[in-house]
Every structure is written in C-alpha cells, then in structure tokens.
Design a protein around this motif. Structure first.
Motif, PDB file in Angstrom:
ATOM      1  N   VAL A 166       2.454   7.198 -12.463  1.00  0.00           N
ATOM      2  CA  VAL A 166       2.769   6.493 -11.170  1.00  0.00           C
ATOM      3  C   VAL A 166       3.746   5.257 -11.371  1.00  0.00           C
ATOM      4  N   LEU A 167       3.066   4.639 -12.383  1.00  0.00           N
ATOM      5  CA  LEU A 167       3.828   3.359 -12.682  1.00  0.00           C
ATOM      6  C   LEU A 167       4.980   3.585 -13.433  1.00  0.00           C
ATOM      7  N   GLU A 168       5.202   4.613 -14.248  1.00  0.00           N
ATOM      8  CA  GLU A 168       6.304   4.937 -14.919  1.00  0.00           C
ATOM      9  C   GLU A 168       7.208   5.435 -14.190  1.00  0.00           C
ATOM     10  N   LYS A 169       7.058   5.931 -12.958  1.00  0.00           N
ATOM     11  CA  LYS A 169       7.982   6.369 -11.941  1.00  0.00           C
ATOM     12  C   LYS A 169       8.279   5.109 -10.952  1.00  0.00           C
ATOM     13  N   LEU A 170       7.367   4.229 -10.758  1.00  0.00           N
ATOM     14  CA  LEU A 170       7.889   2.982 -10.292  1.00  0.00           C
ATOM     15  C   LEU A 170       8.771   2.063 -10.865  1.00  0.00           C
ATOM     16  N   ILE A 171       8.499   1.996 -12.080  1.00  0.00           N
ATOM     17  CA  ILE A 171       9.188   1.060 -13.146  1.00  0.00           C
ATOM     18  C   ILE A 171      10.737   1.548 -13.210  1.00  0.00           C
ATOM     19  N   ASP A 172      10.834   3.152 -13.037  1.00  0.00           N
ATOM     20  CA  ASP A 172      12.100   3.619 -13.193  1.00  0.00           C
ATOM     21  C   ASP A 172      12.933   3.409 -11.979  1.00  0.00           C
ATOM     22  N   GLU A 173      12.341   3.435 -10.788  1.00  0.00           N
ATOM     23  CA  GLU A 173      13.011   3.041  -9.403  1.00  0.00           C
ATOM     24  C   GLU A 173      13.369   1.483  -9.441  1.00  0.00           C
ATOM     25  N   ILE A 174      12.503   0.826 -10.170  1.00  0.00           N
ATOM     26  CA  ILE A 174      12.823  -0.773 -10.055  1.00  0.00           C
ATOM     27  C   ILE A 174      13.890  -0.998 -10.974  1.00  0.00           C
ATOM     28  N   HIS A 175      14.146  -0.041 -12.117  1.00  0.00           N
ATOM     29  CA  HIS A 175      15.189  -0.281 -12.956  1.00  0.00           C
ATOM     30  C   HIS A 175      16.555   0.366 -12.162  1.00  0.00           C
ATOM     31  N   LYS A 176      16.321   1.101 -11.577  1.00  0.00           N
ATOM     32  CA  LYS A 176      17.625   1.873 -10.739  1.00  0.00           C
ATOM     33  C   LYS A 176      18.261   0.747  -9.759  1.00  0.00           C
ATOM     34  N   ALA A 235       0.794  -1.189  -0.273  1.00  0.00           N
ATOM     35  CA  ALA A 235      -0.136  -0.002  -0.048  1.00  0.00           C
ATOM     36  C   ALA A 235       0.905   1.199   0.069  1.00  0.00           C
ATOM     37  N   LYS A 236       1.788   1.355   0.817  1.00  0.00           N
ATOM     38  CA  LYS A 236       2.764   2.441   0.975  1.00  0.00           C
ATOM     39  C   LYS A 236       4.113   2.312   0.346  1.00  0.00           C
ATOM     40  N   ARG A 237       4.357   1.015   0.292  1.00  0.00           N
ATOM     41  CA  ARG A 237       5.910   1.073  -0.330  1.00  0.00           C
ATOM     42  C   ARG A 237       6.008  -0.356  -1.202  1.00  0.00           C
ATOM     43  N   THR A 238       6.933  -0.508  -2.153  1.00  0.00           N
ATOM     44  CA  THR A 238       7.141  -1.541  -3.099  1.00  0.00           C
ATOM     45  C   THR A 238       8.430  -2.302  -2.202  1.00  0.00           C
ATOM     46  N   ASP A 239       8.314  -3.471  -2.208  1.00  0.00           N
ATOM     47  CA  ASP A 239       9.576  -3.959  -1.647  1.00  0.00           C
ATOM     48  C   ASP A 239      10.347  -4.866  -2.955  1.00  0.00           C
ATOM     49  N   LEU A 240      11.562  -4.846  -2.880  1.00  0.00           N
ATOM     50  CA  LEU A 240      12.248  -5.829  -3.730  1.00  0.00           C
ATOM     51  C   LEU A 240      13.207  -6.287  -3.382  1.00  0.00           C
ATOM     52  N   PRO A 260      19.263 -14.529   0.169  1.00  0.00           N
ATOM     53  CA  PRO A 260      18.805 -13.211  -0.334  1.00  0.00           C
ATOM     54  C   PRO A 260      19.974 -12.431  -0.388  1.00  0.00           C
ATOM     55  N   ILE A 261      20.249 -11.768  -1.749  1.00  0.00           N
ATOM     56  CA  ILE A 261      21.592 -11.046  -1.889  1.00  0.00           C
ATOM     57  C   ILE A 261      21.689  -9.759  -2.202  1.00  0.00           C
ATOM     58  N   PHE A 262      20.336  -9.284  -2.100  1.00  0.00           N
ATOM     59  CA  PHE A 262      19.914  -7.646  -2.475  1.00  0.00           C
ATOM     60  C   PHE A 262      18.646  -7.453  -1.857  1.00  0.00           C
ATOM     61  N   SER A 263      18.438  -6.231  -1.436  1.00  0.00           N
ATOM     62  CA  SER A 263      17.015  -5.805  -1.022  1.00  0.00           C
ATOM     63  C   SER A 263      16.916  -4.319  -1.050  1.00  0.00           C
ATOM     64  N   ARG A 264      15.662  -3.737  -1.236  1.00  0.00           N
ATOM     65  CA  ARG A 264      15.554  -2.579  -1.132  1.00  0.00           C
ATOM     66  C   ARG A 264      14.118  -2.202  -0.994  1.00  0.00           C
ATOM     67  N   TYR A 265      13.607  -1.046  -0.535  1.00  0.00           N
ATOM     68  CA  TYR A 265      12.115  -0.439  -0.429  1.00  0.00           C
ATOM     69  C   TYR A 265      11.955   0.637  -1.366  1.00  0.00           C
ATOM     70  N   ILE A 266      11.028   0.811  -2.200  1.00  0.00           N
ATOM     71  CA  ILE A 266      10.731   1.974  -2.979  1.00  0.00           C
ATOM     72  C   ILE A 266       9.448   2.579  -2.393  1.00  0.00           C
ATOM     73  N   SER A 267       9.355   3.838  -2.197  1.00  0.00           N
ATOM     74  CA  SER A 267       8.474   4.767  -1.649  1.00  0.00           C
ATOM     75  C   SER A 267       7.308   5.183  -2.565  1.00  0.00           C
ATOM     76  N   ILE A 268       6.976   4.069  -3.464  1.00  0.00           N
ATOM     77  CA  ILE A 268       5.807   4.229  -4.446  1.00  0.00           C
ATOM     78  C   ILE A 268       5.346   3.006  -4.511  1.00  0.00           C
ATOM     79  N   ALA A 269       3.929   3.058  -4.383  1.00  0.00           N
ATOM     80  CA  ALA A 269       3.201   1.807  -4.388  1.00  0.00           C
ATOM     81  C   ALA A 269       1.626   2.143  -4.500  1.00  0.00           C
TER      82      ALA A 269
END
Length: 304
Positions: free
Chosen positions: A263-273, A189-194, A202-211
């Motif tokens: 919104v999705l374009e911003k989220l996808i951009d953060e996932i790519h980063k 709801a508030k964040r996206t976990d990767l 697990p070898i890498f993790s990050r949360y993104i503040s777009i969800a």
C-alpha cells in the motif's frame, strides 16, 4: 475577512473529529485547546443518520471540554474542490472576479448553481506583466453540510477553509516567512493531501485516493480480522521494516510490515508522480527543500 480574537477550527473527517480553539493577542495566535475524537469510539444510536451522529459527538466534546467560543471555521476536504493556478495578464482588481468566472468554466464545464468559486491573488498588480491567481471551485453540497452542522451546534461560521490549505496556514504561523519551497503531505483516513508552497502562497496541491484506511484494510486481509481490529493493531503495532530479517523483529511485526508495504509503495509512487507533475508545470518555482509529514498514519514506526 478580519479574524476574530477567538475562534474554533472544526475538521469533521471520516475517521475523527478535530477541534482547536485559537486566540489572537499581541503576541500572535495561541492554541488554547485541542480535542481529537475517534468516531469509531462513539456508538451510532438507532435511527441516527451520519450528520446527527456527528452533531451529538461534537456537542458532547464541547460540553466535556468547556468550550464557550461560538465562532467557528470549518474545513472541507480537498477532494470536494477543484483548485487551479491561473495566470492573468495585467488587469484591474475589479475585473478579476469576471475573469475567474470565465476561467472556472474553462477548467470545469459543470460550474453552475451547485458550485461556488473563490479566488485569491498570489502576486502581481494591475501594472505587472502578469498575475498569479489561485482559483478554487467547491461543491455547494459539501459547503452546506459543514454550515448546517455548525448551525445545529449553534455556532457562527466565520469562514470555510480547505483542509490542505489549513495545513499551509499552520506552517506560516509556526515559522517565519521563508522563500523555501515546502511539500506538506497529510495522510488522512480516506485520502492523502499534498500541498506545495513557497514564500507566502500555496503553489500546487493534489489529493491522492490512497490513505490510512487502505493500510488498515491490508492488515485486516493479512490477519483475517475485522477492520476495527485491524485499526487497533495498526495504531498499537504498525511498523515498516527496512530489514525484516534482523532478529529483533517479532513474527507479528514482520507480517504487519509485509501487509503495509504494498500500500505504501502505491502511495509513494503517486506522491512521486505529483511532485514530478509539479516540476513540469508552469507553477514550479524552484526545488523542494523540505517535506512535512502529518496525519494519523504518520505515526507508523519507521515511516519517515
């Protein structure tokens, strides 16, 4: 810590409460019950604070679904933690704890009595050239909240898990161990976990503040409706149109898609980063071979 034969998993999110009852037997771990409750479906009583509201809702769910298991594994959100992969020289197991205390303060100068640290060796031994260790720093305030809620529910806390690592554990139990590198993206709801994992760790993790809530807010602004009305519209009619000019789409679907896309374009951009950062980091092992998408907003039509 040895897992009990039966335990509950409890995820108290900002938008929903999720409870699973698991049982361990000779065949493995079985799902006995699964309950999902949207918090906006439950009225907050006068004078009721957030935690009291959550406790009352969970008590009702436990009673309604006749849940009798008392051991529970609550999860805390990824954003309430700091996670680092640390490489150590050959060192005996007894010294790792001391080294992790030092590493924790290097990664976070605010490590003190308000935080807790935990670590797990991903590979290597005392005779190896180096060891990979997963270091986790968590806020005590968030840990204490989950533990206090469990106590108010008269549940016994077995251990506390991080939600993004719970997804990793689920994948390990559902599939045979593989050396493939997998990227798991959970849109909450508030964040996206990767979380990216390969083999048995697990070898890498990050949360993104777009969800999901950001998508709902965009729909609300586009249609001039309340957040609650927009959430209902998102769940019933949410769609991303690849070719909106095609005649089968309604005007409403086109407007929803136009609201969601930025919104999705911003989220996808953060996932790519995040993925680019993984490839540039020393933790990168090999190319990601598969992506797994989860979370409430994954149900948007055409998202995949």
């Amino acid at each position: 810590m040895k897992l009990s034969k039966e335990a509950l998993g409890l995820d108290i999110g900002t938008g929903a409460i999720k409870i699973v009852q698991l049982k361990k037997d000779k065949k493995g771990i079985r799902l006995i019950k699964a309950v999902v409750a949207e918090l906006d479906q439950y009225e907050v009583l006068p004078g009721e604070d957030e935690d009291s509201h959550v406790v009352r809702v969970i008590k009702g769910l436990i009673k309604t679904h006749n849940i009798r298991v008392r051991k529970v594994i609550p999860v805390i959100p990824r954003y309430a933690t700091l996670i680092n992969n640390v490489k150590l020289p050959p060192v005996h197991e007894s010294r790792i704890g001391q080294l992790m205390e030092y590493e924790a303060r290097q990664h976070n100068p605010f490590v003190n009595e308000k935080t807790s640290i935990a670590w797990h060796c991903l590979n290597g031994s005392a005779s190896s050239e180096e060891r990979d260790v997963l270091l986790v720093i968590a806020r005590n305030k968030r840990l204490e909240r989950e533990i206090n809620i469990a106590k108010r529910l008269k549940l016994q806390v077995h251990t506390v898990e991080i939600n993004s690592f719970a997804l990793y554990n689920l994948h390990r139990f559902c599939e045979e161990s593989t050396e493939d590198v997998i990227c798991h993206i959970d849109i909450g709801a508030k964040r996206t976990d990767l979380v990216i994992h390969g083999g048995d760790s697990p070898i890498f993790s990050r949360y993104i503040s777009i969800a999901g809530d950001h998508i709902t807010k965009a729909i609300a602004e586009k249609f001039g409706i309340s957040f609650k009305e927009a959430e209902i519209l998102k769940k019933k009619r949410g769609i991303i149109l690849i070719q909106p000019e095609e005649p089968q789409w309604t005007e409403e679907e086109i407007r929803i898609s136009n609201a969601i896309k930025p919104v999705l374009e911003k989220l996808i951009d953060e996932i790519h980063k995040s993925i680019s950062y993984y490839y540039q980091s020393r933790t990168a092992q090999k190319d990601i071979s598969r992506y797994i998408l989860s979370g409430g907003s994954r149900r948007l039509r055409n998202l995949e």
